[in-house]
Design an enzyme around this catalytic site. Structure first.
Site, PDB file in Angstrom:
ATOM      1  N   GLY A  43     -55.978  23.790 -38.603  1.00  0.00           N
ATOM      2  CA  GLY A  43     -54.699  24.205 -39.125  1.00  0.00           C
ATOM      3  C   GLY A  43     -53.547  23.605 -38.331  1.00  0.00           C
ATOM      4  N   SER A  44     -52.495  24.371 -38.202  1.00  0.00           N
ATOM      5  CA  SER A  44     -51.262  23.844 -37.618  1.00  0.00           C
ATOM      6  C   SER A  44     -51.347  23.558 -36.129  1.00  0.00           C
ATOM      7  CB  SER A  44     -50.106  24.808 -37.891  1.00  0.00           C
ATOM      8  OG  SER A  44     -49.812  24.840 -39.276  1.00  0.00           O
TER       9      SER A  44
END
Length: 491
Positions: free
Chosen positions: A219-220
């Site tokens: 993810g981020s």
């Protein structure tokens, strides 16, 4: 001698020669193979005939041994807080063999290592029983406890903590876990425990070392790698330069706009603001602008695409090659094919904290003889240089903004400690149908500028309400407690 007798003599001589060749072949050529043959019961009996050496954390043994009352094996392994330490120790079992440190360092622990030959010879002469040596780890007991207990409250996940300046592994936790002591013997109860640990019978898969062997979409948190690539390739030269990031931004070659989470200030945002609020459009556009080759090259510098050996093997993290431009953009925000172990993401945070220098992660500090003499000592080793010191310091300032006034405020420690971090919420399941994974990577900086710990946390909370899942809410508090444990242990 007549001809028939001569033939008989030659034949008998050949038989004797064949016997001698076979005898020497068995004794010298096949000796090691026969000794290690799992069907050779004598080897197993000899292996468990002496007390096994210990695995040490913070000067204290987390393993032990006890005499058995049945069978022909004299001793079996015991564990202290076995489930908490299983991702580090692995298991050694009279029935099922061994894995992880128990297997890798078996020669030292059983006293059979060649480096103990001289000592064992003296002991044989003096009549002293052979003993196993010790494996001294780099682990921090307080950090491991904080990691394990934090995960236990969430149900599934993993934590890895590193010392950035050396690469020492300070915590390596995985949940759910198992107690290796329940399978250490060869009784019916051990067989029943082994059956319950099998993934076929237990979907939670407690024997999976999630810290080293599971790869998750990061993810981020991967945006830290993308930001590093932007700085290293000169796409942007500072944290506060406006990026060329329109809003909305359509993924190249598609009609699909890349979405951000909520109404956040992402249009042409600086990289500091983009990391602070986790702008998908900014970092997806950066990945697209740099291209597959440059993004892959930077990911590799952080350790992606290669297995790591700590000495326990860690699976290779993934960043693909030959992707379409839209796929590069998605991969650059930690989605599409991008996948990472918790160890890998701890390495990312560690390299940034260590002014751009990535140290090789390791968990064995030294190997000891039974009399505690040092047989081997592991020294820190540089693995790569993903960032220049100047760019690393720029990225540090960006990660510190994330915790000071961005998505990672729940990781703040205070009392003169500055925390840099990055949250992540990674899609999971086909069409994002399952609860996402919650991530947080971070490091702590003390008032003297030293950075004693970098952490990666991933949480798989299947029972949480989907809307409540975030790196800040689930993973960052665990990272905070691990960092605090390391800091407090140094006081």
């Amino acid at each position: 001698m007549n001809k028939p007798l001569r033939r008989i003599a030659i034949f008998c001589g050949l038989l004797v020669l064949a016997l001698l060749i076979r005898d020497n072949w068995v004794q010298y050529v096949q000796a090691d193979a026969l000794n290690s043959d799992p069907d050779n019961r004598r080897v197993a009996i000899e292996r468990y005939s002496v007390p096994r050496g210990d695995i040490i954390v913070g000067g204290k043994a987390i393993t032990g041994h006890k005499e058995t009352t049945t069978g022909d094996f004299k001793y079996k392994r015991t564990y202290k807080d076995g489930a908490m330490w299983a991702p580090v120790t692995g298991f050694v079992s009279q029935a099922y063999g061994a894995n992880q440190l128990e297997s890798i360092e078996d020669g030292i622990l059983t006293g059979n290592d060649d480096r103990l030959f001289f000592r064992n010879t003296l002991d044989m002469i003096t009549g002293k029983d052979r003993e196993g040596g010790n494996v001294v780890t780099t682990l921090n007991a307080a950090a491991q406890k904080a990691a394990y207990e934090g995960l236990a409250k969430r149900g599934k996940g993993a934590v890895v903590a590193l010392e950035p300046s050396t690469g020492k592994i300070l915590a390596l936790a995985s949940y759910p876990s198992y107690d290796p002591g329940t399978i250490a013997g060869g009784s019916d109860s051990d067989a029943e425990a082994w059956k319950k640990l099998d993934k076929k019978n237990n979907p939670a898969d407690p024997m999976l070392n999630r810290a080293l062997r599971e790869v998750y979409p990061p993810g981020s948190t991967f945006k830290v790698v993308t930001a590093a690539a932007a700085l290293e390739n000169g796409l942007y030269n500072s944290a506060d330069e406006n990026t060329k990031s329109p809003l909305p931004w359509t993924l190249p070659g598609t009609v699909t706009p890349l979405k951000n989470e909520g109404n956040i200030p992402c249009k042409n945002a600086t990289m500091r603001v983009a990391l602070q609020w986790s702008c998908n459009t900014v970092f997806g556009k950066i990945g697209y602008d740099l291209g597959n080759d440059k993004m892959l090259d930077e990911a590799k510098k952080f350790g992606f695409t290669e297995e790591q050996f700590t000495p326990v093997r860690s699976s290779a993290s993934v960043f693909s090659e030959d992707m379409a431009p839209s796929e590069v953009a998605l991969s650059s925000i930690g989605q599409f094919n991008t996948a990472a172990t918790p160890l890998q993401m701890a390495m990312v945070a560690s390299a940034v904290a260590n002014d751009g220098k990535l140290m090789k992660p390791y968990m064995v500090d030294e190997l000891q003889a039974p009399n505690l003499d040092t047989l081997a000592k592991n020294d820190p080793a540089e693995l790569s240089q993903p960032l220049t010191p100047e760019n690393a310091q720029v990225l540090q300032s960006m990660m510190e903004t994330v915790v000071q006034k961005g998505t990672g405020t729940t990781a703040q420690i205070g009392n003169g400690v500055t925390v840099g971090g990055k949250t992540g919420t990674a899609q999971h399941g086909e069409n994002n149908s399952k609860n996402p994974y919650a991530w947080f990577i971070s490091y702590a900086k003390l008032s003297d500028g030293s950075k004693p710990v970098a952490v990666a946390v991933v949480v798989e909370d299947e029972s949480a309400v989907r809307e409540n899942i975030s790196g800040s809410g689930l993973a960052a508090p665990i990272a905070k407690s691990v960092m605090e444990a390391v800091i407090n242990s140094k006081k």
